[in-house]
Design a protein around this motif. Structure first.
Motif, PDB file in Angstrom:
ATOM      1  N   GLN A  19      55.911  80.607 -15.655  1.00  0.00           N
ATOM      2  CA  GLN A  19      54.787  81.421 -15.165  1.00  0.00           C
ATOM      3  C   GLN A  19      55.143  82.895 -15.015  1.00  0.00           C
ATOM      4  OE1 GLN A  19      51.751  80.456 -14.888  1.00  0.00           O
ATOM      5  NE2 GLN A  19      51.791  78.234 -14.753  1.00  0.00           N
ATOM      6  N   GLY A  20      56.280  83.300 -15.552  1.00  0.00           N
ATOM      7  CA  GLY A  20      56.555  84.739 -15.587  1.00  0.00           C
ATOM      8  C   GLY A  20      57.604  85.243 -14.621  1.00  0.00           C
ATOM      9  N   ASP A  21      57.792  86.548 -14.680  1.00  0.00           N
ATOM     10  CA  ASP A  21      58.802  87.272 -13.916  1.00  0.00           C
ATOM     11  C   ASP A  21      58.448  87.278 -12.426  1.00  0.00           C
ATOM     12  OD1 ASP A  21      60.558  89.203 -12.906  1.00  0.00           O
ATOM     13  OD2 ASP A  21      60.387  90.468 -14.697  1.00  0.00           O
ATOM     14  N   ALA A  22      59.388  86.826 -11.596  1.00  0.00           N
ATOM     15  CA  ALA A  22      59.122  86.770 -10.142  1.00  0.00           C
ATOM     16  C   ALA A  22      59.696  87.969  -9.410  1.00  0.00           C
ATOM     17  CB  ALA A  22      59.686  85.476  -9.563  1.00  0.00           C
ATOM     18  N   GLU A  53      62.397  83.845 -11.694  1.00  0.00           N
ATOM     19  CA  GLU A  53      61.167  83.618 -12.448  1.00  0.00           C
ATOM     20  C   GLU A  53      60.316  82.513 -11.823  1.00  0.00           C
ATOM     21  OE1 GLU A  53      63.814  81.347 -15.881  1.00  0.00           O
ATOM     22  OE2 GLU A  53      63.285  83.454 -16.143  1.00  0.00           O
ATOM     23  N   TYR A  54      59.011  82.618 -12.070  1.00  0.00           N
ATOM     24  CA  TYR A  54      58.084  81.582 -11.586  1.00  0.00           C
ATOM     25  C   TYR A  54      58.025  80.429 -12.570  1.00  0.00           C
ATOM     26  CZ  TYR A  54      56.137  84.963  -8.255  1.00  0.00           C
ATOM     27  OH  TYR A  54      55.962  85.860  -7.244  1.00  0.00           O
ATOM     28  N   TRP A  55      58.074  79.231 -12.022  1.00  0.00           N
ATOM     29  CA  TRP A  55      57.834  78.035 -12.823  1.00  0.00           C
ATOM     30  C   TRP A  55      56.868  77.171 -12.014  1.00  0.00           C
ATOM     31  CZ3 TRP A  55      60.162  76.530 -17.538  1.00  0.00           C
ATOM     32  CH2 TRP A  55      61.175  77.391 -18.012  1.00  0.00           C
ATOM     33  N   GLN A  56      55.962  76.503 -12.703  1.00  0.00           N
ATOM     34  CA  GLN A  56      55.106  75.552 -12.001  1.00  0.00           C
ATOM     35  C   GLN A  56      55.505  74.139 -12.380  1.00  0.00           C
ATOM     36  OE1 GLN A  56      50.958  75.169 -12.987  1.00  0.00           O
ATOM     37  NE2 GLN A  56      50.478  74.155 -11.059  1.00  0.00           N
ATOM     38  N   HIS A  57      55.643  73.271 -11.369  1.00  0.00           N
ATOM     39  CA  HIS A  57      55.964  71.875 -11.650  1.00  0.00           C
ATOM     40  C   HIS A  57      54.673  71.142 -12.023  1.00  0.00           C
ATOM     41  CE1 HIS A  57      58.303  67.992 -10.545  1.00  0.00           C
ATOM     42  NE2 HIS A  57      58.074  68.129 -11.830  1.00  0.00           N
ATOM     43  N   ALA A  58      54.138  71.532 -13.179  1.00  0.00           N
ATOM     44  CA  ALA A  58      52.806  71.070 -13.600  1.00  0.00           C
ATOM     45  C   ALA A  58      52.765  69.557 -13.828  1.00  0.00           C
ATOM     46  CB  ALA A  58      52.395  71.804 -14.872  1.00  0.00           C
ATOM     47  N   PHE A  64      54.154  75.800  -7.266  1.00  0.00           N
ATOM     48  CA  PHE A  64      54.776  76.944  -7.919  1.00  0.00           C
ATOM     49  C   PHE A  64      56.145  77.169  -7.289  1.00  0.00           C
ATOM     50  CE2 PHE A  64      50.482  77.498  -9.206  1.00  0.00           C
ATOM     51  CZ  PHE A  64      50.551  78.157 -10.419  1.00  0.00           C
ATOM     52  N   LEU A  65      57.125  77.406  -8.153  1.00  0.00           N
ATOM     53  CA  LEU A  65      58.503  77.564  -7.690  1.00  0.00           C
ATOM     54  C   LEU A  65      59.046  78.912  -8.140  1.00  0.00           C
ATOM     55  CD1 LEU A  65      59.803  74.089  -8.988  1.00  0.00           C
ATOM     56  CD2 LEU A  65      58.844  74.571  -6.729  1.00  0.00           C
ATOM     57  N   VAL A  66      60.012  79.408  -7.393  1.00  0.00           N
ATOM     58  CA  VAL A  66      60.795  80.558  -7.867  1.00  0.00           C
ATOM     59  C   VAL A  66      62.176  80.028  -8.221  1.00  0.00           C
ATOM     60  CG1 VAL A  66      61.837  82.774  -7.288  1.00  0.00           C
ATOM     61  CG2 VAL A  66      59.517  82.259  -6.531  1.00  0.00           C
ATOM     62  N   VAL A  67      62.517  80.166  -9.490  1.00  0.00           N
ATOM     63  CA  VAL A  67      63.781  79.635  -9.997  1.00  0.00           C
ATOM     64  C   VAL A  67      64.697  80.808 -10.323  1.00  0.00           C
ATOM     65  CG1 VAL A  67      64.854  78.312 -11.882  1.00  0.00           C
ATOM     66  CG2 VAL A  67      62.635  77.593 -10.952  1.00  0.00           C
ATOM     67  N   THR A  68      65.927  80.757  -9.826  1.00  0.00           N
ATOM     68  CA  THR A  68      66.922  81.763 -10.206  1.00  0.00           C
ATOM     69  C   THR A  68      67.770  81.162 -11.324  1.00  0.00           C
ATOM     70  OG1 THR A  68      66.943  82.553  -7.933  1.00  0.00           O
ATOM     71  CG2 THR A  68      68.724  83.316  -9.360  1.00  0.00           C
ATOM     72  N   ARG A  69      67.620  81.757 -12.504  1.00  0.00           N
ATOM     73  CA  ARG A  69      68.212  81.175 -13.706  1.00  0.00           C
ATOM     74  C   ARG A  69      69.029  82.237 -14.439  1.00  0.00           C
ATOM     75  NH1 ARG A  69      66.521  80.743 -19.303  1.00  0.00           N
ATOM     76  NH2 ARG A  69      64.891  82.244 -18.806  1.00  0.00           N
ATOM     77  N   ASN A  70      70.182  81.826 -14.934  1.00  0.00           N
ATOM     78  CA  ASN A  70      71.004  82.726 -15.738  1.00  0.00           C
ATOM     79  C   ASN A  70      70.520  82.639 -17.189  1.00  0.00           C
ATOM     80  OD1 ASN A  70      73.173  83.749 -17.433  1.00  0.00           O
ATOM     81  ND2 ASN A  70      74.414  83.778 -15.562  1.00  0.00           N
ATOM     82  N   GLY A  86      58.229  84.833  -0.193  1.00  0.00           N
ATOM     83  CA  GLY A  86      57.674  86.158   0.047  1.00  0.00           C
ATOM     84  C   GLY A  86      57.521  86.958  -1.226  1.00  0.00           C
ATOM     85  N   SER A  87      58.139  86.497  -2.304  1.00  0.00           N
ATOM     86  CA  SER A  87      58.101  87.272  -3.542  1.00  0.00           C
ATOM     87  C   SER A  87      56.724  87.245  -4.190  1.00  0.00           C
ATOM     88  CB  SER A  87      59.135  86.742  -4.513  1.00  0.00           C
ATOM     89  OG  SER A  87      58.847  85.404  -4.820  1.00  0.00           O
ATOM     90  N   SER A  88      55.901  86.244  -3.814  1.00  0.00           N
ATOM     91  CA  SER A  88      54.581  86.176  -4.414  1.00  0.00           C
ATOM     92  C   SER A  88      53.581  87.053  -3.656  1.00  0.00           C
ATOM     93  CB  SER A  88      54.092  84.731  -4.433  1.00  0.00           C
ATOM     94  OG  SER A  88      53.970  84.264  -3.110  1.00  0.00           O
ATOM     95  N   ARG A  89      54.010  87.556  -2.508  1.00  0.00           N
ATOM     96  CA  ARG A  89      53.123  88.435  -1.738  1.00  0.00           C
ATOM     97  C   ARG A  89      53.444  89.888  -2.078  1.00  0.00           C
ATOM     98  NH1 ARG A  89      54.682  85.201   3.414  1.00  0.00           N
ATOM     99  NH2 ARG A  89      53.682  83.236   2.905  1.00  0.00           N
ATOM    100  N   ARG A  90      52.415  90.677  -2.083  1.00  0.00           N
ATOM    101  CA  ARG A  90      52.670  92.077  -2.430  1.00  0.00           C
ATOM    102  C   ARG A  90      53.413  92.767  -1.283  1.00  0.00           C
ATOM    103  NH1 ARG A  90      47.109  92.050  -1.237  1.00  0.00           N
ATOM    104  NH2 ARG A  90      46.682  93.327   0.593  1.00  0.00           N
ATOM    105  N   LYS A  91      54.255  93.664  -1.654  1.00  0.00           N
ATOM    106  CA  LYS A  91      55.041  94.395  -0.660  1.00  0.00           C
ATOM    107  C   LYS A  91      54.201  95.524  -0.090  1.00  0.00           C
ATOM    108  CE  LYS A  91      59.690  93.452  -2.346  1.00  0.00           C
ATOM    109  NZ  LYS A  91      59.795  93.276  -3.793  1.00  0.00           N
ATOM    110  N   ARG A  92      54.327  95.761   1.171  1.00  0.00           N
ATOM    111  CA  ARG A  92      53.609  96.883   1.796  1.00  0.00           C
ATOM    112  C   ARG A  92      54.514  98.099   1.765  1.00  0.00           C
ATOM    113  NH1 ARG A  92      49.090  95.047   3.964  1.00  0.00           N
ATOM    114  NH2 ARG A  92      48.981  92.837   4.453  1.00  0.00           N
ATOM    115  N   SER A  93      53.933  99.214   1.347  1.00  0.00           N
ATOM    116  CA  SER A  93      54.769 100.411   1.280  1.00  0.00           C
ATOM    117  C   SER A  93      54.391 101.383   2.399  1.00  0.00           C
ATOM    118  CB  SER A  93      54.619 101.096  -0.080  1.00  0.00           C
ATOM    119  OG  SER A  93      53.259 101.256  -0.384  1.00  0.00           O
TER     120      SER A  93
END
Ligand SMILES: [Zn+2]
Lengths: 93, 209
Positions: A19-22, A53-58, A64-70, A86-93
């Motif tokens: 599901q893309g770059d996390a 990166e995001y992966w979904q266990h479809a 939805f998972l955040v996978v740290t992969r080499n 927290g990575s799926s939430r937008r950061k407040r600046s």
């Protein structure tokens, strides 16, 4: 490649959908900052090494998972549920 | 009992009129059984069950488990995949905060919706799933051809279950006996899956009643 889902345990890659770059933060929905949106949509670091990166266990719990992969070795050093990181939430600046 | 129900609770399955997607495609008898041998797998459909998915709102998991226990007499543990199976009803955990509940009672889903109330959502899947039971000494051996999951005694005690997939056929599997497993598939895939299961079981020798 086997991904160990925090709920389902070790499962074959075929059960998961990429599901893309996390590492990216989505701009504020109301933002009209073209550069920020352009960076969010198009800019990718494409690292040779660890990547989050995001992966979904479809084909399983559907979470939805955040996978740290080499990206060089496919070694997976971390799997977490996406909302908990927290990575799926937008950061407040 | 003309109680107002939310739209996602479908009418109960009318068993007298309902037709299985496997109707006309289930051939009864023994197949792949050598002379002098007996079948080591039994296949069959569990038709006409009430089936629902319960999803808890955040922090309401224990209330949903209590609602499932009250409605389907299935006592559920917290661990992933935990389940319980009785003759008339059963339930098992399929994802964080989600359970699949099934049973013989036509009122099961409506009762579940009442019991869960504001603590979660109940989606009636009775019309949407086909349940196939795989039993017999070689049940695990046949299922292992299709699903890369651990169905051993240690990994899956009786009553427990999991969600997995065979290519694009999404399946939820509950262990319901010593060697018995109920496989829940989308009804639109049921005929194809049944065919696949029969071919996979042929080598072991199977019986359909
Ligand atoms: Zn999972």
């Amino acid at each position: 490649m086997i991904i160990t889902c925090p709920h389902c345990g070790p499962r074959d890659l075929a059960e998961f959908t990429y599901q893309g770059d996390a590492t990216l933060s989505r701009p504020e929905p109301a933002s009209t900052d073209q550069e920020a949106w352009n960076a969010y949509v198009y800019d990718r670091a494409n690292p040779a090494g660890e990547h989050r990166e995001y992966w979904q266990h479809a084909g399983g719990c559907r979470k939805f998972l955040v996978v740290t992969r080499n990206t060089l070795t496919h070694a997976i050093s971390g799997v977490e549920f996406a909302p908990a990181t927290g990575s799926s939430r937008r950061k407040r600046s | 009992m003309a109680k107002q129900r939310p739209g996602f609770i479908a009418d109960p399955v009318m068993r007298a009129r309902a037709v299985s997607p496997l109707a006309g495609h289930i051939e009864t008898g023994q197949f792949g059984v050598a002379v002098g041998q007996s079948p080591s797998v039994r296949l069959g459909e569990r038709f006409g069950l009430s089936i629902a998915e319960v999803t808890a709102w955040k922090g309401r998991e224990s209330k949903c488990r209590a609602a499932i226990k009250a409605t389907a007499s299935a006592a559920l543990k917290v661990a992933p995949g935990s389940g319980s199976v009785k003759t008339a009803a059963g339930a098992f955990n399929i994802a964080p905060m989600r359970w699949l509940v099934s049973g013989e009672s036509p009122e099961l889903v409506a009762n579940l919706a009442d019991a869960v109330s504001e603590d979660g959502t109940v989606t009636d899947l009775s019309h949407g799933r086909t349940v196939i039971r795989v039993d017999g000494e070689k049940s695990r051996w046949v299922l292992a051809k299709l699903f890369a999951v651990d169905l051993s005694d240690a990994a899956m005690p009786r009553g427990n279950g999991l969600a997995t997939a065979h290519h694009d056929i999404f399946a939820q599997i509950q262990r319901v006996g010593a060697d018995a497993f109920d496989v829940y598939v989308f009804r639109s895939f049921a005929r194809s899956f049944w065919h696949l299961l029969c071919r996979s079981a042929e080598e072991a020798g199977y019986r359909v009643d």
